[in-house]
Design a protein around this motif. Structure first.
Motif, PDB file in Angstrom:
ATOM      1  N   LYS A 147       4.598 -21.786  -4.737  1.00  0.00           N
ATOM      2  CA  LYS A 147       3.773 -20.785  -4.073  1.00  0.00           C
ATOM      3  C   LYS A 147       3.625 -19.508  -4.893  1.00  0.00           C
ATOM      4  CE  LYS A 147       4.651 -22.269   0.691  1.00  0.00           C
ATOM      5  NZ  LYS A 147       5.175 -21.866   2.029  1.00  0.00           N
ATOM      6  N   ARG A 148       4.189 -19.504  -6.094  1.00  0.00           N
ATOM      7  CA  ARG A 148       4.082 -18.371  -7.017  1.00  0.00           C
ATOM      8  C   ARG A 148       4.632 -17.087  -6.401  1.00  0.00           C
ATOM      9  NH1 ARG A 148       0.867 -20.173 -11.097  1.00  0.00           N
ATOM     10  NH2 ARG A 148       0.439 -18.088 -11.974  1.00  0.00           N
ATOM     11  N   LEU A 149       5.760 -17.208  -5.703  1.00  0.00           N
ATOM     12  CA  LEU A 149       6.362 -16.081  -5.009  1.00  0.00           C
ATOM     13  C   LEU A 149       7.303 -15.269  -5.885  1.00  0.00           C
ATOM     14  CD1 LEU A 149       7.132 -17.675  -1.520  1.00  0.00           C
ATOM     15  CD2 LEU A 149       5.139 -16.349  -2.228  1.00  0.00           C
ATOM     16  N   HIS A 150       7.424 -15.658  -7.150  1.00  0.00           N
ATOM     17  CA  HIS A 150       8.288 -14.906  -8.064  1.00  0.00           C
ATOM     18  C   HIS A 150       7.478 -13.912  -8.898  1.00  0.00           C
ATOM     19  CE1 HIS A 150      11.893 -17.403  -7.309  1.00  0.00           C
ATOM     20  NE2 HIS A 150      10.995 -18.335  -7.046  1.00  0.00           N
ATOM     21  N   TYR A 151       6.224 -13.735  -8.538  1.00  0.00           N
ATOM     22  CA  TYR A 151       5.362 -12.757  -9.194  1.00  0.00           C
ATOM     23  C   TYR A 151       5.157 -11.548  -8.276  1.00  0.00           C
ATOM     24  CZ  TYR A 151       4.061 -16.451 -12.493  1.00  0.00           C
ATOM     25  OH  TYR A 151       4.074 -17.430 -13.447  1.00  0.00           O
ATOM     26  N   ILE A 152       4.691 -10.449  -8.855  1.00  0.00           N
ATOM     27  CA  ILE A 152       4.401  -9.247  -8.081  1.00  0.00           C
ATOM     28  C   ILE A 152       3.247  -9.521  -7.117  1.00  0.00           C
ATOM     29  CG2 ILE A 152       3.565  -6.860  -8.204  1.00  0.00           C
ATOM     30  CD1 ILE A 152       4.828  -6.716 -11.008  1.00  0.00           C
ATOM     31  N   LYS A 153       3.459  -9.149  -5.854  1.00  0.00           N
ATOM     32  CA  LYS A 153       2.420  -9.235  -4.830  1.00  0.00           C
ATOM     33  C   LYS A 153       2.155  -7.820  -4.310  1.00  0.00           C
ATOM     34  CE  LYS A 153       2.624 -13.745  -5.046  1.00  0.00           C
ATOM     35  NZ  LYS A 153       1.561 -14.523  -5.718  1.00  0.00           N
ATOM     36  N   MET A 154       0.901  -7.450  -4.223  1.00  0.00           N
ATOM     37  CA  MET A 154       0.578  -6.084  -3.827  1.00  0.00           C
ATOM     38  C   MET A 154      -0.641  -6.027  -2.920  1.00  0.00           C
ATOM     39  SD  MET A 154      -0.221  -2.755  -6.245  1.00  0.00           S
ATOM     40  CE  MET A 154      -1.850  -3.332  -6.732  1.00  0.00           C
ATOM     41  N   ASP A 155      -0.513  -5.235  -1.863  1.00  0.00           N
ATOM     42  CA  ASP A 155      -1.650  -4.865  -1.026  1.00  0.00           C
ATOM     43  C   ASP A 155      -2.143  -3.534  -1.576  1.00  0.00           C
ATOM     44  OD1 ASP A 155      -3.391  -3.874   0.885  1.00  0.00           O
ATOM     45  OD2 ASP A 155      -2.228  -4.595   2.587  1.00  0.00           O
ATOM     46  N   GLY A 156      -3.112  -3.583  -2.466  1.00  0.00           N
ATOM     47  CA  GLY A 156      -3.551  -2.397  -3.175  1.00  0.00           C
ATOM     48  C   GLY A 156      -4.035  -1.276  -2.271  1.00  0.00           C
ATOM     49  N   GLN A 157      -4.780  -1.602  -1.236  1.00  0.00           N
ATOM     50  CA  GLN A 157      -5.307  -0.579  -0.338  1.00  0.00           C
ATOM     51  C   GLN A 157      -4.194   0.112   0.428  1.00  0.00           C
ATOM     52  OE1 GLN A 157      -8.342  -2.262   2.144  1.00  0.00           O
ATOM     53  NE2 GLN A 157      -9.849  -2.361   0.486  1.00  0.00           N
ATOM     54  N   ALA A 158      -3.186  -0.662   0.852  1.00  0.00           N
ATOM     55  CA  ALA A 158      -2.061  -0.073   1.578  1.00  0.00           C
ATOM     56  C   ALA A 158      -1.261   0.866   0.675  1.00  0.00           C
ATOM     57  CB  ALA A 158      -1.160  -1.169   2.136  1.00  0.00           C
ATOM     58  N   VAL A 159      -1.037   0.440  -0.576  1.00  0.00           N
ATOM     59  CA  VAL A 159      -0.309   1.287  -1.525  1.00  0.00           C
ATOM     60  C   VAL A 159      -1.091   2.568  -1.807  1.00  0.00           C
ATOM     61  CG1 VAL A 159       0.562   1.452  -3.896  1.00  0.00           C
ATOM     62  CG2 VAL A 159       0.914  -0.651  -2.581  1.00  0.00           C
ATOM     63  N   TYR A 160      -2.403   2.434  -1.966  1.00  0.00           N
ATOM     64  CA  TYR A 160      -3.252   3.607  -2.240  1.00  0.00           C
ATOM     65  C   TYR A 160      -3.227   4.588  -1.074  1.00  0.00           C
ATOM     66  CZ  TYR A 160      -7.412   6.384  -3.210  1.00  0.00           C
ATOM     67  OH  TYR A 160      -8.276   7.422  -3.430  1.00  0.00           O
ATOM     68  N   ARG A 161      -3.356   4.069   0.141  1.00  0.00           N
ATOM     69  CA  ARG A 161      -3.356   4.955   1.312  1.00  0.00           C
ATOM     70  C   ARG A 161      -2.029   5.696   1.431  1.00  0.00           C
ATOM     71  NH1 ARG A 161      -5.966   0.489   3.779  1.00  0.00           N
ATOM     72  NH2 ARG A 161      -3.971  -0.148   4.705  1.00  0.00           N
ATOM     73  N   PHE A 162      -0.943   4.994   1.177  1.00  0.00           N
ATOM     74  CA  PHE A 162       0.374   5.623   1.257  1.00  0.00           C
ATOM     75  C   PHE A 162       0.519   6.716   0.198  1.00  0.00           C
ATOM     76  CE2 PHE A 162       4.767   5.868  -0.262  1.00  0.00           C
ATOM     77  CZ  PHE A 162       5.421   6.252   0.908  1.00  0.00           C
ATOM     78  N   ALA A 163       0.127   6.390  -1.031  1.00  0.00           N
ATOM     79  CA  ALA A 163       0.269   7.363  -2.112  1.00  0.00           C
ATOM     80  C   ALA A 163      -0.556   8.607  -1.862  1.00  0.00           C
ATOM     81  CB  ALA A 163      -0.136   6.723  -3.440  1.00  0.00           C
ATOM     82  N   VAL A 164      -1.777   8.427  -1.398  1.00  0.00           N
ATOM     83  CA  VAL A 164      -2.648   9.568  -1.120  1.00  0.00           C
ATOM     84  C   VAL A 164      -2.075  10.408   0.022  1.00  0.00           C
ATOM     85  CG1 VAL A 164      -4.905  10.256  -0.247  1.00  0.00           C
ATOM     86  CG2 VAL A 164      -4.739   8.484  -1.997  1.00  0.00           C
TER      87      VAL A 164
END
Length: 230
Positions: A209-226
């Motif tokens: 399932k390729r679960l050993h790679y980085i997984k990211m919800d880009g929009q969620a990370v962006y909203r949090f950072a902003v």
């Protein structure tokens, strides 16, 4: 009054470069799309024989040269990384300590994501001010290309490899003036490597399932950072 100051600095990046055009050849993206959204034109990628520890050592030697001190004078080595040479043990900092010949230094890894280097600076500052050590080496090093799924446009365009290091020492004038630390674990799933730890140990299923790679919800990370930094 005893203060903590940065007295040496260094960096190292691998020679191999992965450009936006290179990524566009295998992903549904373009140089314009990547650059407009991230500002990134290229990223450095570690070679087959390079590791997080080897990048860290190169940056450390550069910082020690600027500081004009020998590794034998280091009391502590902190390596901030989320891509250590080994998944659990030994610590990458211990590999760096051995490679430098810093025989008197304690060493440990610090896992704090993108903020790891700031956490390392804050810890080193407090240790020096308290008199626990005179010279502390703080390194931020990553080989995130080993954790990137190059079939995933959300993450493949963002991450590369490199290391930066500072030597910190005591001084009679303020150096590190202040720092602010914080955390919000409620968004843990927005940026993670899901498998390989105690929660989801490695198995044929996690690999498939390729679960050993980085997984990211880009929009969620962006909203949090902003929201936090805005």
């Amino acid at each position: 009054m005893r203060y903590a100051q940065i007295i040496g600095w260094g960096k190292y990046v691998p020679s191999k470069i992965l450009t936006n055009e290179d990524l566009a050849a295998t992903l549904d993206t373009s140089d314009v799309w990547i650059h407009d959204r991230t500002g990134i034109l290229e990223r450095h990628i570690a070679g087959p024989k390079e590791t997080t520890a080897s990048l860290a050592v190169r940056a450390a030697w550069a910082a020690l040269e600027v500081a004009d001190i020998s590794p034998a004078r280091l009391g502590l080595i902190i390596v901030a990384t989320v891509s250590p040479d080994y998944g659990f043990m030994p610590a990458t900092a211990c590999l760096v300590q051995d490679a430098l010949g810093a025989s008197r230094a304690g060493a440990f890894d610090l896992l704090a994501g993108c903020t790891g280097f700031i956490y390392g600076i804050s810890l080193a500052s407090q240790i020096i001010q308290a008199g626990g050590s005179d010279y502390v080496l703080v390194i931020g090093a990553e080989t995130l290309s080993r954790l990137v799924d190059y079939t995933d446009r959300n993450t493949a365009i963002l991450f590369g490899d490199g290391a930066g290091a500072v030597v910190m020492g005591p001084g009679d004038r303020p150096g590190i003036l202040s720092y602010v630390l914080g955390s919000d674990g409620s968004g843990a799933e927005a940026l993670s490597v899901p498998a390989g730890g105690a929660r989801q140990p490695t198995s044929p299923e996690t690999v498939e399932k390729r679960l050993h790679y980085i997984k990211m919800d880009g929009q969620a990370v962006y909203r949090f950072a902003v929201g936090v930094l805005g």
